[in-house]
Design a protein around this motif. Structure first.
Motif, mmCIF file in Angstrom:
data_model
loop_
_atom_site.group_PDB
_atom_site.id
_atom_site.type_symbol
_atom_site.label_atom_id
_atom_site.label_comp_id
_atom_site.label_asym_id
_atom_site.label_seq_id
_atom_site.Cartn_x
_atom_site.Cartn_y
_atom_site.Cartn_z
ATOM 1 N N ARG A 74 -55.465 5.680 -23.525
ATOM 2 C CA ARG A 74 -55.185 7.093 -23.794
ATOM 3 C C ARG A 74 -53.689 7.352 -23.888
ATOM 4 O O ARG A 74 -53.230 8.151 -24.722
ATOM 5 N N LEU A 75 -52.895 6.688 -23.049
ATOM 6 C CA LEU A 75 -51.444 6.849 -23.137
ATOM 7 C C LEU A 75 -50.928 6.365 -24.487
ATOM 8 O O LEU A 75 -50.016 6.966 -25.064
ATOM 9 N N SER A 76 -51.487 5.270 -25.000
ATOM 10 C CA SER A 76 -51.080 4.785 -26.328
ATOM 11 C C SER A 76 -51.417 5.812 -27.398
ATOM 12 O O SER A 76 -50.636 6.030 -28.334
ATOM 13 N N GLU A 77 -52.563 6.463 -27.264
ATOM 14 C CA GLU A 77 -52.931 7.491 -28.234
ATOM 15 C C GLU A 77 -51.983 8.686 -28.153
ATOM 16 O O GLU A 77 -51.588 9.254 -29.174
ATOM 17 N N LEU A 78 -51.613 9.073 -26.938
ATOM 18 C CA LEU A 78 -50.683 10.191 -26.784
ATOM 19 C C LEU A 78 -49.305 9.854 -27.343
ATOM 20 O O LEU A 78 -48.634 10.707 -27.936
ATOM 21 N N GLN A 79 -48.872 8.598 -27.166
ATOM 22 C CA GLN A 79 -47.591 8.187 -27.735
ATOM 23 C C GLN A 79 -47.633 8.255 -29.254
ATOM 24 O O GLN A 79 -46.658 8.676 -29.902
ATOM 25 N N ALA A 80 -48.758 7.854 -29.838
ATOM 26 C CA ALA A 80 -48.896 7.946 -31.292
ATOM 27 C C ALA A 80 -48.882 9.404 -31.750
ATOM 28 O O ALA A 80 -48.290 9.728 -32.787
#
Length: 513
Positions: A74-80
């Motif tokens: 989820r953190l990777s998605e938020l960074q994107a």
């Protein structure tokens, strides 16, 4: 994304071997299509509050659940999503900017009237209003290069999401296999305990018959205690493997009392032919599909755009500005003619035959008034417009542009090296995984032959032991040799299966058992 540490090995180190194989694999195949970062993110994992599905968990269901609830993904998605907004902002920089401003001030004592520029000693309230629009006509192509760079960064962040999902999938598969292995070792050790208990019962009968000495019974009881300890150790390792899997899936162990996995039917390594693999073809396939390779190449392109962006600082800048402004001052007045008038009498003396005769003349003059000018009248009268072209030519700025260009070139070279390192690491990982898989397959074949030979030896030792021809120590040695060989066979089997799945992943095959 930081890799999750795999728990320590069990009795003979198979789990450590699995962890080593995991370190060789940079990612695993995603089980679901990556979420679009621009869309709303998945619901935050409640972990402890959600009711878990009933029934045994298959590898596929465990991976799917982990992908939906893992916080790192989820953190990777938020960074994107953040990078997407940065890209959106850079595109909006091509549009004109328009702003309205207004101010109100009070001036006391001697001051300059902001509208008449006269010195005065009154208290002045002043308002200034302006509307400004600006359009950048040329800025060394920096706006365009910023858009291209941010777009590449956004695409790289999408690849990072896929890599995070791949890493999580492979971690879950590894933890799942660890749990399967641990449960199998528990069953194997429990079988040995049952065998020890049966052997002790037979030994008691032989001891009563006087066929064997009492030391033989003591040796058998000692072996039972050792195998019972092995059961406890194996169960502890199974509990740790279960905990590791639950943590990867973001499930609270306190709410997972009924958690159980579906044990798959895994073929033995010798059921398939000798492992043969075209390493170069596998590398080409993996390099063309792995998100970390794609992300590294995108970041190289982004660094090149960064260099072009820095070089744009050498070029002139041209901007068009339009402005509308007006203001109000409380001391500004207007002259007005009043309705009433003032009479003035003037007496003249007229010489009339030598006699000065007075003559009075009456005139009327309207009163002139000085009145404060109204707010809206002042805004209308003070309204002004301005159009301006602004050209800025950089000549000397403390070497800031030159230093920025050099730093951008260095960053571009560093990203190129990182991309080469990623490809080199991938090739080495494939070669190492292939070598490990071949070694595990050969080890399994040798361990299986050893188990067959030691099984015959153990049976012969048991017959001799039951007939009083073999003491308990020698019998236990033969039994432990068989147990050790059986453990090696189980370890080699799961070591080969995991490494084979790593190679399947590199070839683009599904991650399934």
């Amino acid at each position: 994304m930081k890799r999750r540490t795999i728990p320590a090995s069990m009795k003979h180190g198979l789990l450590a071997g699995l962890a080593g194989a995991l370190a060789l694999a940079p990612a695993a195949r995603a089980q679901q299509t990556p979420a679009v970062p621009g869309a709303p993110p998945a619901a935050a994992p409640s972990g402890t509050a959600q009711a878990l599905p009933t029934g045994p968990w298959s590898l596929q269901s465990a991976v799917d659940y982990a992908l939906a609830h893992n916080l790192n993904v989820r953190l990777s998605e938020l960074q994107a999503q953040n990078n997407q907004q940065v890209l959106r902002q850079s595109r909006a920089a091509l549009l004109p900017s328009a702003n309205l401003s207004g101010s109100q001030s009070w001036q006391y004592g001697t001051s300059v009237n902001p509208l008449t520029y006269e010195f005065q000693s009154n208290t002045v309230r002043a308002n200034n209003f302006a509307g400004i629009a600006q359009l950048t006509l040329f800025q060394g192509f920096q706006l365009r290069n910023t858009i291209r760079r941010n777009d590449l960064d956004y695409q790289a962040s999408l690849a990072d999401i896929e890599k995070a999902r791949n890493d999580l999938s492979l971690n879950v598969a590894s933890a799942f296999l660890q749990l399967v292995l641990a449960q199998e070792l528990v069953r194997a050790n429990q079988t040995r305990v049952e065998s020890d208990q049966a052997q002790i019962a037979r030994t008691r009968i032989l001891l009563k018959a006087g066929s064997i000495p009492e030391s033989t019974l003591l040796d058998s009881q000692s072996q039972l205690a050792t195998d019972e300890l092995n059961v406890v150790t194996a169960q502890n390792q199974a509990d740790l493997a279960r905990l590791s899997l639950l943590q990867l899936m973001n499930i609270d162990p306190a709410n997972a009392a009924g958690f159980a996995i579906e044990v798959p039917q895994l073929p033995d390594p010798d059921e398939e032919g000798a492992l043969a693999l075209d390493l170069n073809a596998t590398y080409q396939t993996a390099a063309g599909r792995l998100p970390e390779i794609r992300a590294a190449e995108l970041r190289v392109q982004s660094a090149r755009r960064g260099t072009d962006l820095a070089r744009g600082g050498y070029y002139p800048r041209l901007a068009l500005t339009g402005q509308v402004f007006s203001g109000y001052s409380s001391v500004r007045t207007v002259t007005s003619v009043g309705n009433d008038s003032t009479a003035r009498r003037t007496t003249f003396y007229v010489n009339n035959g030598g006699v000065q005769t007075p003559l009075t003349v009456t005139t009327y003059q309207r009163n002139i008034l000085s009145l404060p000018q109204g707010f809206w009248d002042q805004l209308n009268q003070n309204l002004g417009q301005q159009i301006q072209f602004q050209l800025n030519i950089p000549i000397l700025n403390g070497l800031q542009v030159r230093t920025g260009v050099q730093r951008a070139i260095i960053n571009e070279k560093a990203q190129t090296v990182r991309a080469e390192q990623a490809r080199l690491t991938l090739r080495q990982s494939i070669e190492q995984a292939y070598a490990d898989a071949r070694a595990a397959q050969l080890q399994y074949a040798a361990a299986k032959r050893q188990v067959a030979a030691l099984t015959l030896t153990q049976r012969n030792s048991e017959i001799r032991f039951n007939n009083g021809l073999l003491n308990g120590t020698e019998f236990n040695i033969a039994k432990n040799n068989l147990n050790y060989a059986e453990s090696n066979r189980i370890q080699a089997k799961y070591s080969y299966i995991f490494r084979r799945k790593v190679l399947d992943f590199y070839q683009g095959k599904p991650l399934a058992l």
